[in-house]
Write a protein that holds these residues in place. Sequence first.
Motif, mmCIF file in Angstrom:
data_model
loop_
_atom_site.group_PDB
_atom_site.id
_atom_site.type_symbol
_atom_site.label_atom_id
_atom_site.label_comp_id
_atom_site.label_asym_id
_atom_site.label_seq_id
_atom_site.Cartn_x
_atom_site.Cartn_y
_atom_site.Cartn_z
ATOM 1 N N GLY A 24 0.936 -1.233 -0.117
ATOM 2 C CA GLY A 24 -0.049 0.195 0.239
ATOM 3 C C GLY A 24 0.975 1.386 0.118
ATOM 4 N N SER A 25 0.025 2.250 0.320
ATOM 5 C CA SER A 25 0.860 3.648 0.449
ATOM 6 C C SER A 25 1.461 4.011 1.801
ATOM 7 N N VAL A 26 2.499 4.410 1.876
ATOM 8 C CA VAL A 26 2.931 5.019 3.156
ATOM 9 C C VAL A 26 3.352 6.276 3.087
ATOM 10 N N GLY A 27 2.594 7.020 4.176
ATOM 11 C CA GLY A 27 2.752 8.546 4.387
ATOM 12 C C GLY A 27 4.244 8.847 4.168
ATOM 13 N N ALA A 28 4.521 10.182 3.952
ATOM 14 C CA ALA A 28 5.786 10.533 3.643
ATOM 15 C C ALA A 28 6.860 10.102 5.014
ATOM 16 N N ALA A 29 7.720 9.668 4.824
ATOM 17 C CA ALA A 29 8.725 9.216 5.609
ATOM 18 C C ALA A 29 9.325 10.425 6.387
ATOM 19 N N GLN A 30 9.480 10.302 7.713
ATOM 20 C CA GLN A 30 10.075 11.558 8.397
ATOM 21 C C GLN A 30 11.608 11.060 8.763
ATOM 22 N N GLN A 31 12.237 11.990 9.323
ATOM 23 C CA GLN A 31 13.677 11.740 9.777
ATOM 24 C C GLN A 31 13.662 12.494 11.155
ATOM 25 N N VAL A 32 14.417 11.857 11.964
ATOM 26 C CA VAL A 32 14.692 12.824 13.260
ATOM 27 C C VAL A 32 16.058 12.435 13.591
ATOM 28 N N THR A 33 16.938 13.533 14.273
ATOM 29 C CA THR A 33 18.123 13.525 14.390
ATOM 30 C C THR A 33 18.398 13.137 15.963
ATOM 31 N N VAL A 34 19.335 12.311 16.107
ATOM 32 C CA VAL A 34 19.709 12.268 17.642
ATOM 33 C C VAL A 34 21.212 12.428 17.355
ATOM 34 N N VAL A 35 21.796 13.238 18.497
ATOM 35 C CA VAL A 35 22.944 13.735 18.708
ATOM 36 C C VAL A 35 23.650 12.966 19.668
ATOM 37 N N GLN A 36 24.821 12.432 19.350
ATOM 38 C CA GLN A 36 25.643 11.818 20.216
ATOM 39 C C GLN A 36 26.908 12.642 20.829
ATOM 40 N N LYS A 37 26.823 12.928 22.065
ATOM 41 C CA LYS A 37 27.900 13.756 22.489
ATOM 42 C C LYS A 37 27.981 13.587 23.930
#
Length: 127
Positions: free
Chosen positions: A31-44
Amino acid sequence: MMARQKPGVELRTHVSGKRVVLLMAAVVSIGSVGAAQQVTVVQKNREFAKARVAIAAGDTVRFTNEDEFLHQIYASSPGFTFDSDEQAPGEVVDVKFPYPGEYDVRCGIHPRMILHVSVGKPAATKR
Ligand SMILES: [Cu+2]
């Protein structure tokens, strides 16, 4: 290459400005999947900047390394596993989570680093 290939897992590393696609499998299949998102996780400071993130299946978590030493992230659970190459300072690792579930991402170099990733259903299939 330390990355192990698993079906349905897209793992990209950026090394010295050169994008290396380690594995790309067909993830969008039903089927169709909504626009994929991206989240950023910083390693510090030898830790993930967040303790947990919530995303939808098909989304990508981008891990940055803002430390001055290596990280090496991995996750291992039934049905979903990834294992990044060593990640040098400034490098980015993108990990796509194709399946709903609860995952712990850890660093192979710093055992106290844990990021909990809660992956829900793709937006288009929610009811
Ligand atoms: Cu680390």
